[in-house]
Design an enzyme around this catalytic site. Sequence first.
Site, PDB file in Angstrom:
ATOM      1  CG  ASN A 307     -22.627  12.586 -32.710  1.00 54.00           C
ATOM      2  OD1 ASN A 307     -23.895  12.677 -32.237  1.00 54.00           O
ATOM      3  ND2 ASN A 307     -22.035  13.693 -33.190  1.00 54.00           N
ATOM      4  CG  HIS A 338     -16.347  16.411 -38.412  1.00 56.59           C
ATOM      5  ND1 HIS A 338     -16.817  15.354 -38.567  1.00 56.59           N
ATOM      6  CD2 HIS A 338     -16.590  16.674 -37.235  1.00 56.59           C
ATOM      7  CE1 HIS A 338     -17.503  14.759 -37.628  1.00 56.59           C
ATOM      8  NE2 HIS A 338     -17.326  15.695 -36.787  1.00 56.59           N
TER       9      HIS A 338
END
Length: 435
Positions: A307, A338
């Site tokens: 990512n 997250h």
Amino acid sequence: MDWLQLFFLHPLSFYQGAAFPFALLFNYLCILDTFSTRARYLFLLAGGGVLAFAAMGPYSLLIFIPALCAVALVSFLSPQEVHRLTFFFQMGWQTLCHLGLHYTEYYLGEPPPVRFYITLSSLMLLTQRVTSLSLDICEGKVEAPRRGIRSKSSFSEHLWDALPHFSYLLFFPALLGGSLCSFRRFQACVQRSSSLYPSISFRALTWRGLQILGLECLKVALRSAVSAGAGLDDCQRLECIYLMWSTAWLFKLTYYSHWILDDSLLHAAGFGAEAGQGPGEEGYVPDVDIWTLETTHRISLFARQWNRSTALWLRRLVFRKSRRWPLLQTFAFSAWWHGLHPGQVFGFLCWSVMVKADYLIHTFANVCIRSWPLRLLYRALTWAHTQLIIAYIMLAVEGRSLSSLCQLCCSYNSLFPVMYGLLLFLLAERKDKRN
């Protein structure tokens, strides 16, 4: 095989696919001389609003409200204080939404609506764009909208002045996924003249489509193999290792497929790598490089390439600004971003320790291992160990819950991170003695 179910099983894939014709339409209209810059901003903003409402329903307010507040903050705050206040507001809002997920999952014991999951995913991407914009303003790379209080312009003129910033936060090709695009690159792509606007490369789109097809077929084959085996609670030794590796591969294939689809949507709208890089523009950063991720024997390189645009964002936002323990602070913030589920906290903190161990192990090996046969053997062993440790971390992060984390920690798979942890302790002690 049910092909319709295969490609539209995940709701994000469905909505990204539904946005594809509108991305192609936007690209086509930009080639026309009659499609003004202001019309382009409005098209992207309106598309984002429609896509948000279609994908999230009433939860789309959780996206619209912070976007409006972020534009207001960057409009009225000074460049020196805009990033700090915008950062805390955005992360506070996102944390409250994640706490709502915790309450629903852990306290009520109910599965949250799929639309709420989509909203949280989009909100995390919005946080990236908001903080990237505020950092650019704070560092003097981007000008904020004219200060409404100090300017004598009308209210409508202030709205038009803030349109590029609002459009950037909600533009539909990146609303549900995609590589982080800086405001400067976004503005340069939108304001590019019609003659310089990139034409659509259907060959590139076809190649991406074939990649997605291949990844989805691999997922189907691997899913059947994983479902036929035992679980982590009743597996034994090598069976546990195989189960961890194959399950992590399922997660990775899903990420690869989504990232390629997101990249295709950005390319179709004219924001991808094929758009090129003009003078003063920032380059496009793709999120996935499958070859590097699957062949590297360095956990640190995997962390930088996984990512990739998010990794660069974390590096700029946290790592470079941390005076002490920058690596630990970066991964701790990633766990916060997250959602702070137990598995995520453990997984990201474990990842930071593994990256630190990776630096010391490879530094020591580069000095001590000279012959090429030993180097080849060392590379093969560290590649296998890297893949297994990444699989362990991925299962911890994706499992999220405390029960899943306990099953993982009590399995034989914990041997791999423990081994790297012991090497970290020994090599760090050796380094201290030498110093």
